[in-house]
Design a protein around this motif. Structure first.
Motif, PDB file in Angstrom:
ATOM      1  N   LYS A 217      -0.150   4.727  22.133  1.00  0.00           N
ATOM      2  CA  LYS A 217      -0.134   6.021  22.805  1.00  0.00           C
ATOM      3  C   LYS A 217      -0.260   7.180  21.816  1.00  0.00           C
ATOM      4  N   TYR A 218       0.399   7.063  20.668  1.00  0.00           N
ATOM      5  CA  TYR A 218       0.428   8.137  19.668  1.00  0.00           C
ATOM      6  C   TYR A 218      -0.305   7.727  18.397  1.00  0.00           C
ATOM      7  N   ARG A 219      -1.416   7.048  18.535  1.00  0.00           N
ATOM      8  CA  ARG A 219      -2.172   6.486  17.416  1.00  0.00           C
ATOM      9  C   ARG A 219      -2.414   7.478  16.266  1.00  0.00           C
ATOM     10  N   PRO A 220      -2.774   8.738  16.511  1.00  0.00           N
ATOM     11  CA  PRO A 220      -3.034   9.650  15.392  1.00  0.00           C
ATOM     12  C   PRO A 220      -1.799   9.939  14.527  1.00  0.00           C
ATOM     13  N   CYS A 221      -0.630   9.598  15.022  1.00  0.00           N
ATOM     14  CA  CYS A 221       0.606   9.881  14.284  1.00  0.00           C
ATOM     15  C   CYS A 221       0.975   8.779  13.304  1.00  0.00           C
ATOM     16  N   PHE A 222       0.166   7.723  13.244  1.00  0.00           N
ATOM     17  CA  PHE A 222       0.479   6.596  12.377  1.00  0.00           C
ATOM     18  C   PHE A 222      -0.636   6.405  11.354  1.00  0.00           C
ATOM     19  N   TYR A 223      -0.279   5.836  10.231  1.00  0.00           N
ATOM     20  CA  TYR A 223      -1.239   5.531   9.177  1.00  0.00           C
ATOM     21  C   TYR A 223      -1.380   4.019   9.133  1.00  0.00           C
ATOM     22  N   LEU A 224      -2.430   3.513   9.776  1.00  0.00           N
ATOM     23  CA  LEU A 224      -2.624   2.083   9.884  1.00  0.00           C
ATOM     24  C   LEU A 224      -3.635   1.593   8.862  1.00  0.00           C
TER      25      LEU A 224
ATOM     26  N   LEU B  84      -0.682  15.174   3.011  1.00  0.00           N
ATOM     27  CA  LEU B  84       0.443  15.355   3.925  1.00  0.00           C
ATOM     28  C   LEU B  84       0.326  14.478   5.170  1.00  0.00           C
ATOM     29  N   TYR B  85      -0.846  14.433   5.785  1.00  0.00           N
ATOM     30  CA  TYR B  85      -0.996  13.669   7.014  1.00  0.00           C
ATOM     31  C   TYR B  85      -0.806  12.167   6.798  1.00  0.00           C
ATOM     32  N   PRO B  86      -1.403  11.571   5.776  1.00  0.00           N
ATOM     33  CA  PRO B  86      -1.110  10.147   5.538  1.00  0.00           C
ATOM     34  C   PRO B  86       0.367   9.898   5.232  1.00  0.00           C
ATOM     35  N   MET B  87       1.000  10.805   4.503  1.00  0.00           N
ATOM     36  CA  MET B  87       2.406  10.623   4.183  1.00  0.00           C
ATOM     37  C   MET B  87       3.270  10.674   5.446  1.00  0.00           C
ATOM     38  N   LEU B  88       2.971  11.592   6.344  1.00  0.00           N
ATOM     39  CA  LEU B  88       3.708  11.646   7.607  1.00  0.00           C
ATOM     40  C   LEU B  88       3.469  10.378   8.429  1.00  0.00           C
ATOM     41  N   GLY B  89       2.242   9.898   8.418  1.00  0.00           N
ATOM     42  CA  GLY B  89       1.947   8.649   9.119  1.00  0.00           C
ATOM     43  C   GLY B  89       2.695   7.475   8.521  1.00  0.00           C
ATOM     44  N   GLN B  90       2.774   7.425   7.179  1.00  0.00           N
ATOM     45  CA  GLN B  90       3.525   6.362   6.513  1.00  0.00           C
ATOM     46  C   GLN B  90       4.998   6.438   6.877  1.00  0.00           C
ATOM     47  N   SER B  91       5.517   7.639   6.962  1.00  0.00           N
ATOM     48  CA  SER B  91       6.905   7.824   7.358  1.00  0.00           C
ATOM     49  C   SER B  91       7.132   7.318   8.781  1.00  0.00           C
ATOM     50  N   ASN B  92       6.205   7.618   9.676  1.00  0.00           N
ATOM     51  CA  ASN B  92       6.302   7.111  11.050  1.00  0.00           C
ATOM     52  C   ASN B  92       6.220   5.588  11.076  1.00  0.00           C
ATOM     53  N   ASN B  93       5.377   5.013  10.216  1.00  0.00           N
ATOM     54  CA  ASN B  93       5.288   3.554  10.122  1.00  0.00           C
ATOM     55  C   ASN B  93       6.635   2.963   9.730  1.00  0.00           C
ATOM     56  N   LEU B  94       7.274   3.572   8.758  1.00  0.00           N
ATOM     57  CA  LEU B  94       8.563   3.077   8.287  1.00  0.00           C
ATOM     58  C   LEU B  94       9.615   3.140   9.399  1.00  0.00           C
ATOM     59  N   ILE B  95       9.591   4.208  10.161  1.00  0.00           N
ATOM     60  CA  ILE B  95      10.531   4.347  11.280  1.00  0.00           C
ATOM     61  C   ILE B  95      10.277   3.265  12.328  1.00  0.00           C
ATOM     62  N   THR B  96       9.007   2.964  12.605  1.00  0.00           N
ATOM     63  CA  THR B  96       8.724   1.935  13.620  1.00  0.00           C
ATOM     64  C   THR B  96       9.134   0.551  13.128  1.00  0.00           C
TER      65      THR B  96
ATOM     66  N   TYR C 112       0.777  -1.236   0.000  1.00  0.00           N
ATOM     67  CA  TYR C 112       0.000   0.000   0.000  1.00  0.00           C
ATOM     68  C   TYR C 112       0.813   1.294   0.000  1.00  0.00           C
ATOM     69  N   HIS C 113       2.092   1.240   0.372  1.00  0.00           N
ATOM     70  CA  HIS C 113       2.811   2.492   0.563  1.00  0.00           C
ATOM     71  C   HIS C 113       4.135   2.607  -0.184  1.00  0.00           C
ATOM     72  N   LEU C 114       4.739   1.489  -0.540  1.00  0.00           N
ATOM     73  CA  LEU C 114       6.099   1.531  -1.068  1.00  0.00           C
ATOM     74  C   LEU C 114       6.211   2.291  -2.385  1.00  0.00           C
ATOM     75  N   LYS C 115       5.249   2.128  -3.271  1.00  0.00           N
ATOM     76  CA  LYS C 115       5.322   2.798  -4.573  1.00  0.00           C
ATOM     77  C   LYS C 115       5.339   4.320  -4.411  1.00  0.00           C
ATOM     78  N   GLN C 116       4.463   4.856  -3.556  1.00  0.00           N
ATOM     79  CA  GLN C 116       4.421   6.301  -3.355  1.00  0.00           C
ATOM     80  C   GLN C 116       5.695   6.808  -2.694  1.00  0.00           C
ATOM     81  N   LEU C 117       6.145   6.123  -1.648  1.00  0.00           N
ATOM     82  CA  LEU C 117       7.356   6.562  -0.961  1.00  0.00           C
ATOM     83  C   LEU C 117       8.577   6.445  -1.869  1.00  0.00           C
ATOM     84  N   ASN C 118       8.621   5.402  -2.684  1.00  0.00           N
ATOM     85  CA  ASN C 118       9.719   5.233  -3.633  1.00  0.00           C
ATOM     86  C   ASN C 118       9.752   6.395  -4.625  1.00  0.00           C
ATOM     87  N   SER C 119       8.601   6.862  -5.037  1.00  0.00           N
ATOM     88  CA  SER C 119       8.526   7.988  -5.971  1.00  0.00           C
ATOM     89  C   SER C 119       9.075   9.265  -5.337  1.00  0.00           C
TER      90      SER C 119
END
Length: 104
Positions: free
Chosen positions: A75-82, A39-51, A11-18
């Motif tokens: 604890k920080y659920r709104p910061c992630f894109y699940l 922007l918000y989903p992208m930041l959440g995807q970035s946080n997912n990658l870090i985790t 679901y996310h690799l193609k967009q982040l790769n671009s």
């Protein structure tokens, strides 16, 4: 954890790769900027990658501390894109792409 990596790839690799490899996303966003609904989903995807990176590092260094990642996600659920945050139309489109034999 493997399921999370497969879902992330699907679901996310193609967009982040671009973005990372100066694809279409990088050029158009440089000129047009970002709308908040992107922007918000992208930041959440970035946080997912870090985790995911943190889980891999903990698995190989301090395996009994991996539970910390899940507690941070809770604890920080709104910061992630699940998975439950994904638009159902987009999920259907991606699922069809994978099941129709276009990508294996």
């Amino acid at each position: 954890m493997i399921d999370h990596l497969c879902g992330f790839k699907k679901y996310h690799l193609k967009q982040l790769n671009s973005f990372v490899h100066t694809g279409k996303q990088a050029f158009t966003r440089n000129v047009m900027g970002f709308k908040s609904d992107l922007l918000y989903p992208m930041l959440g995807q970035s946080n997912n990658l870090i985790t995911v990176a943190a889980q891999i590092m903990l698995k190989h260094t301090i395996p009994d501390k991996q539970y910390l990642i899940n507690s941070y996600i809770e604890k920080y659920r709104p910061c992630f894109y699940l998975e439950e945050d994904a638009d159902p139309a987009m999920v259907d489109r991606v699922e069809k792409y994978y099941t129709d034999g276009k990508l294996k």
